[in-house]
Design a protein around this motif. Structure first.
Motif, PDB file in Angstrom:
ATOM      1  N   PHE A  31      65.875  46.588  84.171  1.00  0.00           N
ATOM      2  CA  PHE A  31      67.136  47.099  83.608  1.00  0.00           C
ATOM      3  C   PHE A  31      67.703  48.247  84.442  1.00  0.00           C
ATOM      4  O   PHE A  31      68.916  48.473  84.454  1.00  0.00           O
ATOM      5  N   VAL A  32      66.850  48.941  85.181  1.00  0.00           N
ATOM      6  CA  VAL A  32      67.346  50.039  86.015  1.00  0.00           C
ATOM      7  C   VAL A  32      68.080  49.537  87.258  1.00  0.00           C
ATOM      8  O   VAL A  32      68.670  50.328  87.984  1.00  0.00           O
ATOM      9  N   SER A  33      68.068  48.222  87.475  1.00  0.00           N
ATOM     10  CA  SER A  33      68.800  47.677  88.627  1.00  0.00           C
ATOM     11  C   SER A  33      70.254  47.368  88.274  1.00  0.00           C
ATOM     12  O   SER A  33      71.026  46.984  89.151  1.00  0.00           O
ATOM     13  N   TYR A  34      70.625  47.545  86.994  1.00  0.00           N
ATOM     14  CA  TYR A  34      72.026  47.325  86.611  1.00  0.00           C
ATOM     15  C   TYR A  34      72.530  48.341  85.573  1.00  0.00           C
ATOM     16  O   TYR A  34      73.695  48.343  85.235  1.00  0.00           O
ATOM     17  N   MET A  35      71.649  49.214  85.088  1.00  0.00           N
ATOM     18  CA  MET A  35      72.062  50.232  84.120  1.00  0.00           C
ATOM     19  C   MET A  35      71.829  51.623  84.715  1.00  0.00           C
ATOM     20  O   MET A  35      70.953  51.808  85.534  1.00  0.00           O
ATOM     21  N   GLY A  36      72.612  52.573  84.254  1.00  0.00           N
ATOM     22  CA  GLY A  36      72.516  53.942  84.733  1.00  0.00           C
ATOM     23  C   GLY A  36      73.841  54.378  85.326  1.00  0.00           C
ATOM     24  O   GLY A  36      74.718  53.549  85.611  1.00  0.00           O
ATOM     25  N   SER A  37      73.997  55.663  85.537  1.00  0.00           N
ATOM     26  CA  SER A  37      75.281  56.194  86.012  1.00  0.00           C
ATOM     27  C   SER A  37      75.681  55.625  87.365  1.00  0.00           C
ATOM     28  O   SER A  37      76.862  55.529  87.681  1.00  0.00           O
ATOM     29  N   ARG A  38      74.699  55.215  88.143  1.00  0.00           N
ATOM     30  CA  ARG A  38      74.988  54.632  89.462  1.00  0.00           C
ATOM     31  C   ARG A  38      75.764  53.315  89.339  1.00  0.00           C
ATOM     32  O   ARG A  38      76.519  52.937  90.231  1.00  0.00           O
ATOM     33  N   PHE A  39      75.593  52.620  88.205  1.00  0.00           N
ATOM     34  CA  PHE A  39      76.201  51.300  88.033  1.00  0.00           C
ATOM     35  C   PHE A  39      77.363  51.290  87.051  1.00  0.00           C
ATOM     36  O   PHE A  39      77.863  50.227  86.697  1.00  0.00           O
ATOM     37  N   GLU A  40      77.841  52.453  86.618  1.00  0.00           N
ATOM     38  CA  GLU A  40      78.910  52.513  85.612  1.00  0.00           C
ATOM     39  C   GLU A  40      80.158  51.745  86.007  1.00  0.00           C
ATOM     40  O   GLU A  40      80.754  51.057  85.190  1.00  0.00           O
ATOM     41  N   SER A  41      80.558  51.848  87.236  1.00  0.00           N
ATOM     42  CA  SER A  41      81.801  51.190  87.658  1.00  0.00           C
ATOM     43  C   SER A  41      81.549  49.908  88.451  1.00  0.00           C
ATOM     44  O   SER A  41      82.464  49.379  89.078  1.00  0.00           O
ATOM     45  N   ASN A  42      80.340  49.401  88.392  1.00  0.00           N
ATOM     46  CA  ASN A  42      79.990  48.194  89.130  1.00  0.00           C
ATOM     47  C   ASN A  42      80.399  46.961  88.312  1.00  0.00           C
ATOM     48  O   ASN A  42      79.771  46.617  87.318  1.00  0.00           O
ATOM     49  N   ARG A  43      81.452  46.281  88.751  1.00  0.00           N
ATOM     50  CA  ARG A  43      81.969  45.124  88.012  1.00  0.00           C
ATOM     51  C   ARG A  43      81.052  43.901  88.129  1.00  0.00           C
ATOM     52  O   ARG A  43      81.053  43.051  87.259  1.00  0.00           O
ATOM     53  N   ASP A  44      80.258  43.830  89.190  1.00  0.00           N
ATOM     54  CA  ASP A  44      79.351  42.689  89.379  1.00  0.00           C
ATOM     55  C   ASP A  44      78.263  42.654  88.302  1.00  0.00           C
ATOM     56  O   ASP A  44      77.750  41.593  87.959  1.00  0.00           O
ATOM     57  N   MET A  45      77.915  43.796  87.767  1.00  0.00           N
ATOM     58  CA  MET A  45      76.837  43.892  86.784  1.00  0.00           C
ATOM     59  C   MET A  45      77.365  43.947  85.344  1.00  0.00           C
ATOM     60  O   MET A  45      76.604  44.141  84.410  1.00  0.00           O
ATOM     61  N   LYS A  46      78.661  43.774  85.173  1.00  0.00           N
ATOM     62  CA  LYS A  46      79.307  43.961  83.877  1.00  0.00           C
ATOM     63  C   LYS A  46      78.679  43.104  82.779  1.00  0.00           C
ATOM     64  O   LYS A  46      78.420  43.580  81.672  1.00  0.00           O
ATOM     65  N   GLN A  47      78.383  41.844  83.063  1.00  0.00           N
ATOM     66  CA  GLN A  47      77.834  40.935  82.051  1.00  0.00           C
ATOM     67  C   GLN A  47      76.444  41.398  81.591  1.00  0.00           C
ATOM     68  O   GLN A  47      76.162  41.445  80.395  1.00  0.00           O
ATOM     69  N   LYS A  48      75.587  41.784  82.540  1.00  0.00           N
ATOM     70  CA  LYS A  48      74.257  42.276  82.186  1.00  0.00           C
ATOM     71  C   LYS A  48      74.353  43.584  81.400  1.00  0.00           C
ATOM     72  O   LYS A  48      73.604  43.811  80.451  1.00  0.00           O
TER      73      LYS A  48
END
Length: 120
Positions: A31-48
């Protein structure tokens, strides 16, 4: 309200962890590969991210929210005791005053004894 709600939620989470096995299960793998402040604006991970959020909300609703009524009165007791204890003078201050008064009396007694003339 903030202190009350914080204490209430801590007690509800603790109570729910004892009662509901879902809270003792592993979190999703990686879950740390798509959650966290680093991924807040990452649209590729939006579904996860949306699935993670909905799972977390479901688990909270099914467990913690159900524990709230069970811990409400106990939390009120804790907040009331905290309220009263924070309005009383600290006990160490009272003890320090008593000790200072005692030491002052002892010094006065010693000075009186020293000041008395000795008879020879």
């Amino acid at each position: 309200w903030g202190d009350f709600i914080q204490t209430l939620l801590e007690k509800a989470v603790s109570d729910a962890m004892d009662e509901h096995t879902i809270l003792r299960q592993n979190m999703p793998l990686n879950f740390v590969s798509y959650m966290g402040s680093r991924f807040e604006s990452n649209r590729d991970m939006k579904q996860k991210q949306e699935k993670f959020l909905s799972d977390a909300q479901r688990i909270i609703t099914e467990t913690v929210m159900k524990s709230l009524p069970d811990v409400m009165h106990g939390t009120c007791d804790v907040i009331a005791a905290d309220f009263v204890s924070n309005r009383l003078p600290p006990s160490f201050m009272l003890n320090a005053k008593k000790k200072a008064h005692y030491l002052k009396e002892q010094r006065l007694k010693q000075n009186v004894v020293k000041a008395l003339p000795t008879s020879t």
